[in-house]
Design an enzyme around this catalytic site. Structure first.
Site, PDB file in Angstrom:
ATOM      1  N   MET A 186       0.822  -1.204   0.000  1.00  0.00           N
ATOM      2  CA  MET A 186       0.000   0.000   0.000  1.00  0.00           C
ATOM      3  C   MET A 186       0.859   1.257   0.000  1.00  0.00           C
ATOM      4  SD  MET A 186      -2.996   1.248  -0.183  1.00  0.00           S
ATOM      5  CE  MET A 186      -4.124  -0.091   0.224  1.00  0.00           C
TER       6      MET A 186
ATOM      7  N   VAL B 151       1.459  -0.927   9.348  1.00  0.00           N
ATOM      8  CA  VAL B 151       0.615  -2.052   9.721  1.00  0.00           C
ATOM      9  C   VAL B 151      -0.612  -1.575  10.505  1.00  0.00           C
ATOM     10  CG1 VAL B 151       1.913  -2.443  11.853  1.00  0.00           C
ATOM     11  CG2 VAL B 151       0.619  -4.325  10.834  1.00  0.00           C
ATOM     12  N   GLU B 152      -1.740  -2.273  10.349  1.00  0.00           N
ATOM     13  CA  GLU B 152      -2.989  -1.876  11.001  1.00  0.00           C
ATOM     14  C   GLU B 152      -2.976  -2.282  12.478  1.00  0.00           C
ATOM     15  OE1 GLU B 152      -6.358  -0.417   9.261  1.00  0.00           O
ATOM     16  OE2 GLU B 152      -4.396   0.480   8.998  1.00  0.00           O
TER      17      GLU B 152
ATOM     18  N   ASP C 238      10.867   3.546   5.700  1.00  0.00           N
ATOM     19  CA  ASP C 238      10.495   2.349   6.457  1.00  0.00           C
ATOM     20  C   ASP C 238      11.597   2.077   7.476  1.00  0.00           C
ATOM     21  OD1 ASP C 238       9.268  -0.148   7.273  1.00  0.00           O
ATOM     22  OD2 ASP C 238       8.266  -0.160   5.320  1.00  0.00           O
TER      23      ASP C 238
ATOM     24  N   HIS D 285      -7.825   7.897   2.687  1.00  0.00           N
ATOM     25  CA  HIS D 285      -7.812   6.481   2.338  1.00  0.00           C
ATOM     26  C   HIS D 285      -7.554   6.252   0.858  1.00  0.00           C
ATOM     27  CE1 HIS D 285      -8.499   2.265   2.800  1.00  0.00           C
ATOM     28  NE2 HIS D 285      -9.443   2.279   1.881  1.00  0.00           N
TER      29      HIS D 285
END
Length: 466
Positions: free
Chosen positions: A313, A390-391, A332, A439
Protein backbone atom coordinates in the site's frame (compact mmCIF):
# COMPACT_ATOMS: atom_id res chain seq x y z
CA UNK A 1 -36.99 21.06 -22.92
CA UNK A 2 -36.01 17.61 -24.08
CA UNK A 3 -32.73 15.82 -23.38
CA UNK A 4 -32.70 13.86 -26.65
CA UNK A 5 -33.52 15.15 -30.10
CA UNK A 6 -33.61 13.26 -33.38
CA UNK A 7 -32.85 15.10 -36.60
CA UNK A 8 -32.97 13.67 -40.11
CA UNK A 9 -30.31 14.72 -42.61
CA UNK A 10 -30.93 15.01 -46.35
CA UNK A 11 -28.93 11.82 -46.87
CA UNK A 12 -31.42 9.93 -44.62
CA UNK A 13 -28.98 9.68 -41.74
CA UNK A 14 -30.67 10.18 -38.38
CA UNK A 15 -28.65 12.02 -35.73
CA UNK A 16 -29.69 11.27 -32.16
CA UNK A 17 -28.24 14.06 -30.01
CA UNK A 18 -28.00 13.89 -26.21
CA UNK A 19 -28.09 17.36 -24.65
CA UNK A 20 -29.37 17.56 -21.08
CA UNK A 21 -30.81 21.06 -20.48
CA UNK A 22 -29.03 23.25 -17.94
CA UNK A 23 -26.23 20.75 -17.34
CA UNK A 24 -22.68 20.23 -18.53
CA UNK A 25 -23.19 16.45 -18.45
CA UNK A 26 -25.55 13.93 -19.98
CA UNK A 27 -26.84 11.22 -17.65
CA UNK A 28 -29.46 8.52 -17.77
CA UNK A 29 -32.40 9.05 -15.45
CA UNK A 30 -36.04 8.00 -15.76
CA UNK A 31 -36.96 11.00 -17.89
CA UNK A 32 -34.07 10.43 -20.31
CA UNK A 33 -34.89 6.73 -20.60
CA UNK A 34 -38.50 7.62 -21.44
CA UNK A 35 -37.30 10.05 -24.13
CA UNK A 36 -35.03 7.35 -25.55
CA UNK A 37 -38.01 4.98 -25.71
CA UNK A 38 -40.03 7.59 -27.60
CA UNK A 39 -37.25 8.22 -30.12
CA UNK A 40 -36.76 4.50 -30.71
CA UNK A 41 -40.52 4.14 -31.23
CA UNK A 42 -40.38 6.91 -33.84
CA UNK A 43 -37.41 5.33 -35.63
CA UNK A 44 -39.18 1.95 -35.71
CA UNK A 45 -42.39 3.50 -37.03
CA UNK A 46 -40.54 5.46 -39.74
CA UNK A 47 -37.81 2.96 -40.63
CA UNK A 48 -38.00 3.79 -44.34
CA UNK A 49 -36.87 7.37 -43.65
CA UNK A 50 -33.48 6.31 -42.26
CA UNK A 51 -30.53 4.36 -43.61
CA UNK A 52 -28.58 4.71 -40.38
CA UNK A 53 -28.47 6.37 -36.97
CA UNK A 54 -25.60 8.29 -35.34
CA UNK A 55 -25.52 8.88 -31.58
CA UNK A 56 -23.76 12.10 -30.53
CA UNK A 57 -23.48 14.45 -27.57
CA UNK A 58 -23.78 18.23 -27.64
CA UNK A 59 -21.66 18.58 -24.47
CA UNK A 60 -18.06 19.79 -24.54
CA UNK A 61 -16.54 17.04 -22.42
CA UNK A 62 -19.23 14.45 -21.69
CA UNK A 63 -20.80 11.96 -24.07
CA UNK A 64 -23.00 10.24 -21.45
CA UNK A 65 -21.78 9.92 -17.88
CA UNK A 66 -23.99 6.90 -17.12
CA UNK A 67 -26.90 6.21 -14.81
CA UNK A 68 -27.86 8.81 -12.24
CA UNK A 69 -26.75 7.02 -9.06
CA UNK A 70 -29.54 8.69 -7.14
CA UNK A 71 -31.80 6.38 -9.13
CA UNK A 72 -30.64 3.45 -7.01
CA UNK A 73 -30.65 5.23 -3.68
CA UNK A 74 -31.46 3.53 -0.40
CA UNK A 75 -35.08 4.68 -0.63
CA UNK A 76 -35.74 2.54 -3.73
CA UNK A 77 -37.35 -0.83 -3.30
CA UNK A 78 -35.99 -4.07 -4.73
CA UNK A 79 -38.68 -4.04 -7.43
CA UNK A 80 -37.96 -0.41 -8.38
CA UNK A 81 -34.28 -1.22 -8.86
CA UNK A 82 -35.21 -4.27 -10.92
CA UNK A 83 -37.48 -2.09 -13.05
CA UNK A 84 -34.81 0.51 -13.85
CA UNK A 85 -32.26 -2.21 -14.70
CA UNK A 86 -34.71 -3.96 -17.01
CA UNK A 87 -35.80 -0.67 -18.60
CA UNK A 88 -32.20 0.21 -19.42
CA UNK A 89 -31.47 -3.28 -20.70
CA UNK A 90 -34.55 -3.33 -22.92
CA UNK A 91 -33.91 0.09 -24.44
CA UNK A 92 -30.26 -0.57 -25.13
CA UNK A 93 -31.17 -3.96 -26.60
CA UNK A 94 -33.57 -2.15 -28.92
CA UNK A 95 -30.66 -0.02 -30.13
CA UNK A 96 -28.68 -3.22 -30.79
CA UNK A 97 -31.62 -4.75 -32.68
CA UNK A 98 -32.21 -1.84 -35.09
CA UNK A 99 -32.18 -3.19 -38.66
CA UNK A 100 -30.15 -0.21 -39.89
CA UNK A 101 -26.49 0.50 -39.04
CA UNK A 102 -25.85 2.51 -35.90
CA UNK A 103 -22.73 4.45 -34.90
CA UNK A 104 -21.75 5.98 -31.56
CA UNK A 105 -19.73 9.12 -32.33
CA UNK A 106 -18.00 9.59 -28.98
CA UNK A 107 -16.53 12.90 -27.86
CA UNK A 108 -16.12 13.22 -24.11
CA UNK A 109 -16.60 10.70 -21.35
CA UNK A 110 -18.74 7.64 -22.12
CA UNK A 111 -19.00 5.94 -18.75
CA UNK A 112 -21.16 3.14 -17.36
CA UNK A 113 -24.51 3.24 -19.13
CA UNK A 114 -23.03 5.73 -21.58
CA UNK A 115 -20.46 3.13 -22.58
CA UNK A 116 -23.08 0.38 -22.67
CA UNK A 117 -25.28 2.16 -25.21
CA UNK A 118 -22.16 2.61 -27.35
CA UNK A 119 -21.46 -1.14 -27.12
CA UNK A 120 -24.96 -1.76 -28.48
CA UNK A 121 -24.17 0.21 -31.64
CA UNK A 122 -22.75 -1.47 -34.74
CA UNK A 123 -19.74 0.87 -34.80
CA UNK A 124 -17.99 3.12 -32.31
CA UNK A 125 -15.84 6.09 -33.32
CA UNK A 126 -14.07 8.35 -30.86
CA UNK A 127 -12.30 11.69 -30.92
CA UNK A 128 -8.64 11.51 -29.82
CA UNK A 129 -9.15 14.45 -27.43
CA UNK A 130 -8.05 14.14 -23.81
CA UNK A 131 -11.64 14.58 -22.63
CA UNK A 132 -12.70 11.41 -24.44
CA UNK A 133 -12.71 8.50 -22.00
CA UNK A 134 -14.53 5.19 -22.29
CA UNK A 135 -15.09 3.07 -19.22
CA UNK A 136 -17.14 0.69 -17.13
CA UNK A 137 -16.29 1.75 -13.56
CA UNK A 138 -19.18 -0.06 -11.85
CA UNK A 139 -17.06 -2.44 -9.76
CA UNK A 140 -15.53 0.61 -8.04
CA UNK A 141 -19.05 1.41 -6.83
CA UNK A 142 -19.78 -2.11 -5.63
CA UNK A 143 -21.86 -2.86 -8.75
CA UNK A 144 -21.34 -4.46 -12.16
CA UNK A 145 -22.28 -3.28 -15.69
CA UNK A 146 -25.92 -4.35 -15.96
CA UNK A 147 -27.22 -2.68 -19.13
CA UNK A 148 -25.31 -5.09 -21.33
CA UNK A 149 -21.70 -4.11 -20.57
CA UNK A 150 -20.81 -7.46 -18.98
CA UNK A 151 -22.56 -9.20 -21.89
CA UNK A 152 -21.52 -7.23 -24.98
CA UNK A 153 -17.93 -6.23 -24.17
CA UNK A 154 -16.71 -9.87 -23.98
CA UNK A 155 -18.40 -10.58 -27.31
CA UNK A 156 -16.74 -7.52 -28.83
CA UNK A 157 -13.13 -7.88 -27.61
CA UNK A 158 -13.00 -11.39 -26.14
CA UNK A 159 -13.60 -12.63 -22.61
CA UNK A 160 -10.00 -12.31 -21.30
CA UNK A 161 -9.64 -8.66 -22.31
CA UNK A 162 -13.14 -7.85 -21.11
CA UNK A 163 -12.48 -9.41 -17.70
CA UNK A 164 -9.32 -7.34 -17.39
CA UNK A 165 -11.28 -4.19 -18.22
CA UNK A 166 -14.46 -4.71 -16.19
CA UNK A 167 -13.05 -6.30 -13.03
CA UNK A 168 -10.72 -3.32 -12.65
CA UNK A 169 -13.46 -0.78 -13.37
CA UNK A 170 -11.18 0.70 -16.01
CA UNK A 171 -11.39 3.86 -18.05
CA UNK A 172 -9.54 3.99 -21.38
CA UNK A 173 -8.45 6.89 -23.54
CA UNK A 174 -9.66 6.87 -27.15
CA UNK A 175 -6.29 5.54 -28.30
CA UNK A 176 -6.30 2.76 -25.70
CA UNK A 177 -9.90 1.87 -26.57
CA UNK A 178 -8.87 1.57 -30.22
CA UNK A 179 -6.02 -0.80 -29.33
CA UNK A 180 -8.40 -2.93 -27.25
CA UNK A 181 -10.95 -3.05 -30.07
CA UNK A 182 -13.63 -1.19 -28.12
CA UNK A 183 -13.78 1.52 -30.78
CA UNK A 184 -13.40 1.03 -34.52
CA UNK A 185 -11.61 4.25 -35.35
CA UNK A 186 -10.63 7.77 -34.36
CA UNK A 187 -11.71 11.03 -35.91
CA UNK A 188 -11.44 14.69 -34.87
CA UNK A 189 -14.47 15.90 -32.96
CA UNK A 190 -15.51 18.11 -35.86
CA UNK A 191 -15.45 15.16 -38.28
CA UNK A 192 -17.06 12.49 -36.12
CA UNK A 193 -20.47 12.61 -37.77
CA UNK A 194 -19.05 12.47 -41.29
CA UNK A 195 -16.78 9.58 -40.30
CA UNK A 196 -19.85 7.87 -38.83
CA UNK A 197 -21.73 8.33 -42.11
CA UNK A 198 -18.87 6.56 -43.92
CA UNK A 199 -19.29 3.60 -41.58
CA UNK A 200 -23.06 3.53 -42.11
CA UNK A 201 -22.62 3.40 -45.89
CA UNK A 202 -20.59 0.19 -45.43
CA UNK A 203 -23.57 -1.54 -43.86
CA UNK A 204 -23.61 -3.62 -40.71
CA UNK A 205 -20.22 -5.11 -39.75
CA UNK A 206 -19.36 -8.76 -39.48
CA UNK A 207 -17.69 -9.51 -36.15
CA UNK A 208 -15.80 -12.69 -35.35
CA UNK A 209 -17.26 -13.15 -31.88
CA UNK A 210 -13.87 -14.51 -30.72
CA UNK A 211 -14.92 -18.18 -30.71
CA UNK A 212 -11.49 -19.37 -29.54
CA UNK A 213 -11.88 -17.67 -26.15
CA UNK A 214 -15.63 -17.06 -25.92
CA UNK A 215 -16.78 -20.59 -25.20
CA UNK A 216 -17.80 -22.76 -22.27
CA UNK A 217 -14.47 -24.61 -22.07
CA UNK A 218 -12.29 -21.49 -21.88
CA UNK A 219 -14.71 -19.77 -19.50
CA UNK A 220 -14.55 -22.78 -17.18
CA UNK A 221 -10.74 -22.81 -17.33
CA UNK A 222 -10.58 -19.12 -16.48
CA UNK A 223 -13.08 -19.54 -13.65
CA UNK A 224 -11.10 -22.42 -12.16
CA UNK A 225 -7.72 -20.71 -12.37
CA UNK A 226 -8.63 -17.17 -11.41
CA UNK A 227 -11.37 -17.41 -8.78
CA UNK A 228 -9.06 -18.19 -5.85
CA UNK A 229 -6.71 -15.42 -6.96
CA UNK A 230 -9.57 -12.95 -6.94
CA UNK A 231 -10.80 -14.14 -3.55
CA UNK A 232 -7.31 -13.70 -2.14
CA UNK A 233 -6.95 -10.20 -3.59
CA UNK A 234 -10.38 -8.93 -2.60
CA UNK A 235 -10.38 -10.64 0.84
CA UNK A 236 -14.14 -10.61 0.78
CA UNK A 237 -14.30 -6.80 0.81
CA UNK A 238 -15.24 -6.28 -2.86
CA UNK A 239 -18.08 -8.68 -3.73
CA UNK A 240 -18.74 -6.83 -6.99
CA UNK A 241 -15.47 -8.08 -8.47
CA UNK A 242 -16.36 -11.72 -7.85
CA UNK A 243 -19.96 -11.24 -8.97
CA UNK A 244 -18.89 -9.54 -12.22
CA UNK A 245 -16.40 -12.38 -12.77
CA UNK A 246 -19.17 -14.94 -12.25
CA UNK A 247 -21.64 -13.15 -14.53
CA UNK A 248 -19.11 -12.81 -17.36
CA UNK A 249 -17.72 -16.35 -17.24
CA UNK A 250 -21.23 -17.82 -17.05
CA UNK A 251 -22.85 -15.43 -19.52
CA UNK A 252 -20.36 -15.73 -22.36
CA UNK A 253 -21.69 -19.10 -23.56
CA UNK A 254 -25.37 -18.25 -23.00
CA UNK A 255 -27.75 -16.24 -25.15
CA UNK A 256 -27.70 -12.47 -24.79
CA UNK A 257 -31.10 -12.40 -23.00
CA UNK A 258 -29.88 -15.05 -20.53
CA UNK A 259 -26.63 -13.15 -19.96
CA UNK A 260 -28.58 -9.93 -19.37
CA UNK A 261 -30.66 -11.77 -16.77
CA UNK A 262 -27.43 -12.73 -15.00
CA UNK A 263 -26.40 -9.07 -15.02
CA UNK A 264 -29.73 -7.99 -13.55
CA UNK A 265 -29.73 -10.64 -10.83
CA UNK A 266 -26.11 -9.83 -10.00
CA UNK A 267 -26.85 -6.15 -9.40
CA UNK A 268 -29.98 -6.93 -7.39
CA UNK A 269 -27.78 -9.02 -5.14
CA UNK A 270 -24.99 -6.44 -4.91
CA UNK A 271 -27.18 -3.44 -4.05
CA UNK A 272 -28.08 -5.20 -0.80
CA UNK A 273 -24.43 -5.45 0.32
CA UNK A 274 -22.79 -3.08 2.76
CA UNK A 275 -19.83 -2.68 0.38
CA UNK A 276 -22.07 -1.30 -2.36
CA UNK A 277 -23.88 1.11 -0.03
CA UNK A 278 -20.59 2.37 1.40
CA UNK A 279 -18.88 2.80 -1.99
CA UNK A 280 -21.82 4.72 -3.43
CA UNK A 281 -21.95 6.85 -0.30
CA UNK A 282 -18.21 7.53 -0.68
CA UNK A 283 -18.82 8.55 -4.30
CA UNK A 284 -21.39 11.14 -3.24
CA UNK A 285 -19.14 12.40 -0.45
CA UNK A 286 -16.31 12.86 -2.95
CA UNK A 287 -18.61 14.75 -5.30
CA UNK A 288 -19.74 16.96 -2.41
CA UNK A 289 -16.14 17.54 -1.35
CA UNK A 290 -15.21 18.68 -4.87
CA UNK A 291 -18.00 21.25 -4.83
CA UNK A 292 -17.08 22.36 -1.33
CA UNK A 293 -13.43 22.76 -2.33
CA UNK A 294 -14.45 25.17 -5.07
CA UNK A 295 -16.62 27.16 -2.68
CA UNK A 296 -13.97 27.20 0.04
CA UNK A 297 -11.61 29.13 -2.18
CA UNK A 298 -7.96 29.30 -1.19
CA UNK A 299 -6.23 26.03 -0.38
CA UNK A 300 -2.63 25.25 0.42
CA UNK A 301 -0.93 23.35 -2.40
CA UNK A 302 1.06 20.21 -1.67
CA UNK A 303 4.51 20.38 -3.25
CA UNK A 304 6.42 17.78 -1.19
CA UNK A 305 5.21 14.56 0.42
CA UNK A 306 6.39 11.61 2.47
CA UNK A 307 5.02 8.10 2.88
CA UNK A 308 5.67 6.10 6.05
CA UNK A 309 5.59 2.38 5.31
CA UNK A 310 7.01 0.81 2.14
CA UNK A 311 4.68 -2.20 1.93
CA UNK A 312 2.36 -2.81 -1.00
CA UNK A 313 0.00 0.00 0.00
CA UNK A 314 2.71 2.49 0.95
CA UNK A 315 4.65 1.80 -2.24
CA UNK A 316 1.47 2.22 -4.29
CA UNK A 317 0.73 5.56 -2.63
CA UNK A 318 4.30 6.78 -3.20
CA UNK A 319 4.09 5.76 -6.87
CA UNK A 320 0.76 7.56 -7.28
CA UNK A 321 2.17 10.75 -5.75
CA UNK A 322 5.31 10.63 -7.84
CA UNK A 323 3.26 10.12 -11.01
CA UNK A 324 1.51 13.39 -10.10
CA UNK A 325 4.82 15.26 -10.23
CA UNK A 326 5.40 15.31 -6.45
CA UNK A 327 8.77 14.59 -4.83
CA UNK A 328 8.17 11.81 -2.28
CA UNK A 329 10.18 10.44 0.63
CA UNK A 330 9.52 6.71 1.08
CA UNK A 331 10.46 5.66 4.60
CA UNK A 332 10.50 2.35 6.46
CA UNK A 333 12.33 0.73 9.34
CA UNK A 334 15.27 -0.71 7.40
CA UNK A 335 17.00 -0.85 4.03
CA UNK A 336 15.46 -4.19 3.08
CA UNK A 337 11.88 -2.95 3.48
CA UNK A 338 12.57 0.24 1.55
CA UNK A 339 14.26 -1.75 -1.23
CA UNK A 340 11.20 -3.98 -1.53
CA UNK A 341 9.00 -0.89 -1.76
CA UNK A 342 11.16 0.61 -4.50
CA UNK A 343 11.02 -2.70 -6.39
CA UNK A 344 7.21 -2.62 -6.17
CA UNK A 345 7.15 0.93 -7.49
CA UNK A 346 9.49 0.05 -10.35
CA UNK A 347 7.20 -2.83 -11.31
CA UNK A 348 4.13 -0.58 -11.30
CA UNK A 349 5.90 1.80 -13.65
CA UNK A 350 7.10 -1.06 -15.90
CA UNK A 351 3.57 -2.40 -16.15
CA UNK A 352 2.34 1.13 -16.81
CA UNK A 353 4.74 1.40 -19.75
CA UNK A 354 3.48 -1.90 -21.19
CA UNK A 355 -0.10 -0.71 -20.87
CA UNK A 356 0.76 2.72 -22.40
CA UNK A 357 -0.20 4.54 -19.21
CA UNK A 358 3.31 6.05 -19.00
CA UNK A 359 6.04 6.63 -21.51
CA UNK A 360 9.49 5.29 -20.53
CA UNK A 361 10.59 8.88 -19.93
CA UNK A 362 7.62 9.57 -17.63
CA UNK A 363 8.28 6.37 -15.68
CA UNK A 364 11.95 7.24 -15.24
CA UNK A 365 11.08 10.74 -14.07
CA UNK A 366 8.51 9.32 -11.65
CA UNK A 367 11.08 6.98 -10.10
CA UNK A 368 13.56 9.83 -9.83
CA UNK A 369 11.05 11.79 -7.73
CA UNK A 370 11.07 9.10 -5.00
CA UNK A 371 13.70 9.34 -2.26
CA UNK A 372 14.15 6.10 -0.26
CA UNK A 373 14.80 6.57 3.47
CA UNK A 374 15.62 3.49 5.60
CA UNK A 375 15.44 5.57 8.78
CA UNK A 376 14.32 8.87 10.20
CA UNK A 377 14.76 11.96 8.06
CA UNK A 378 13.73 15.61 8.66
CA UNK A 379 10.14 16.26 7.58
CA UNK A 380 9.86 19.96 8.44
CA UNK A 381 9.69 21.02 4.80
CA UNK A 382 7.21 18.34 3.79
CA UNK A 383 3.62 19.50 3.20
CA UNK A 384 1.94 16.10 3.57
CA UNK A 385 2.94 12.90 5.37
CA UNK A 386 0.88 9.77 4.72
CA UNK A 387 1.20 6.89 7.17
CA UNK A 388 0.63 3.44 5.61
CA UNK A 389 2.05 1.15 8.29
CA UNK A 390 0.62 -2.05 9.72
CA UNK A 391 -2.99 -1.88 11.00
CA UNK A 392 -2.11 -1.78 14.69
CA UNK A 393 -3.39 1.10 16.79
CA UNK A 394 -0.48 1.17 19.25
CA UNK A 395 2.10 1.03 16.46
CA UNK A 396 0.38 3.86 14.63
CA UNK A 397 0.16 5.97 17.79
CA UNK A 398 3.92 5.68 18.25
CA UNK A 399 4.45 6.65 14.62
CA UNK A 400 2.26 9.73 14.93
CA UNK A 401 3.92 10.74 18.19
CA UNK A 402 7.28 10.73 16.41
CA UNK A 403 5.91 12.38 13.24
CA UNK A 404 4.61 15.19 15.42
CA UNK A 405 8.19 15.91 16.45
CA UNK A 406 9.76 15.50 13.00
CA UNK A 407 7.20 17.36 10.89
CA UNK A 408 6.77 21.08 10.45
CA UNK A 409 4.13 23.22 12.14
CA UNK A 410 1.88 23.21 9.08
CA UNK A 411 2.55 19.69 7.84
CA UNK A 412 -0.61 17.63 7.38
CA UNK A 413 -0.33 14.20 8.98
CA UNK A 414 -2.56 11.66 7.24
CA UNK A 415 -3.31 8.01 7.89
CA UNK A 416 -4.43 5.49 5.31
CA UNK A 417 -6.23 3.33 7.85
CA UNK A 418 -9.70 2.13 6.92
CA UNK A 419 -10.53 0.52 10.25
CA UNK A 420 -8.89 2.39 13.13
CA UNK A 421 -10.25 5.65 14.63
CA UNK A 422 -8.38 8.68 13.31
CA UNK A 423 -9.29 10.64 16.45
CA UNK A 424 -7.23 8.26 18.62
CA UNK A 425 -4.20 8.81 16.40
CA UNK A 426 -4.73 12.56 16.50
CA UNK A 427 -4.56 12.75 20.31
CA UNK A 428 -0.99 11.42 20.14
CA UNK A 429 0.06 14.74 18.57
CA UNK A 430 0.30 18.31 19.84
CA UNK A 431 -1.93 19.60 17.03
CA UNK A 432 -4.68 17.03 16.46
CA UNK A 433 -6.48 19.38 14.07
CA UNK A 434 -3.85 18.68 11.39
CA UNK A 435 -4.35 14.88 11.52
CA UNK A 436 -6.66 13.50 8.83
CA UNK A 437 -7.77 10.24 7.31
CA UNK A 438 -6.83 9.88 3.65
CA UNK A 439 -7.81 6.48 2.34
CA UNK A 440 -6.35 4.90 -0.76
CA UNK A 441 -7.54 1.57 -2.16
CA UNK A 442 -5.85 -1.04 -4.28
CA UNK A 443 -7.27 -1.56 -7.74
CA UNK A 444 -6.69 -4.47 -10.08
CA UNK A 445 -5.09 -3.46 -13.36
CA UNK A 446 -4.94 -6.77 -15.15
CA UNK A 447 -5.48 -10.48 -15.27
CA UNK A 448 -3.10 -11.12 -18.20
CA UNK A 449 -5.50 -13.69 -19.64
CA UNK A 450 -3.92 -14.11 -23.06
CA UNK A 451 -4.71 -17.12 -25.26
CA UNK A 452 -1.27 -18.57 -24.62
CA UNK A 453 -1.73 -18.24 -20.87
CA UNK A 454 -4.84 -20.41 -21.10
CA UNK A 455 -2.89 -23.22 -22.71
CA UNK A 456 -0.21 -23.23 -20.05
CA UNK A 457 -0.06 -22.11 -16.45
CA UNK A 458 -1.32 -18.52 -16.50
CA UNK A 459 0.72 -15.62 -15.21
CA UNK A 460 -1.93 -13.88 -13.08
CA UNK A 461 -0.54 -10.46 -12.44
CA UNK A 462 -2.09 -7.80 -10.31
CA UNK A 463 -0.54 -4.46 -9.53
CA UNK A 464 -1.58 -1.79 -7.09
CA UNK A 465 -2.32 1.60 -8.51
CA UNK A 466 -4.27 4.42 -6.95
Amino acid sequence: MRTIRLTARDDRIGVLTFDRPGSSANIFDRATLEELRQELDFIAANAAQFIGIVLVSAKRSIFIAGLDLKSIGESMSHEEIREIIETGQNLISRVAALPIPTVAAIHGAAMGGGCEICLACDYRLASPDRVTKIGLPETKLGLLPAWGGATRLPRLIGLPKALDFILAGKTASAQAALRLGIVDGLAPAGRLIEAAVEKILRGKPRRSGHPLVNNRLVAAAIATRLRKQLEKKTRGHYPAVLKAFEVMTRGIYRSIPDSLALERDGVLELVQTRACRNLIRMFFLQEHARKFAVIAGETKPVSRAAVIGAGVMGAGIAQWLSSRQLPVILRDVNTEQVAKGMATIAKIYRDGIKRHIFTPLEARAGLDRIFPAPGEVPLRHVDLVIEAAVENLEVKKKIFLRLDELAGEDTILATNTSALPVSELAVATRRPERVVGLHFSIQFIGCNLSKSSLRAKPRRRFCSVL
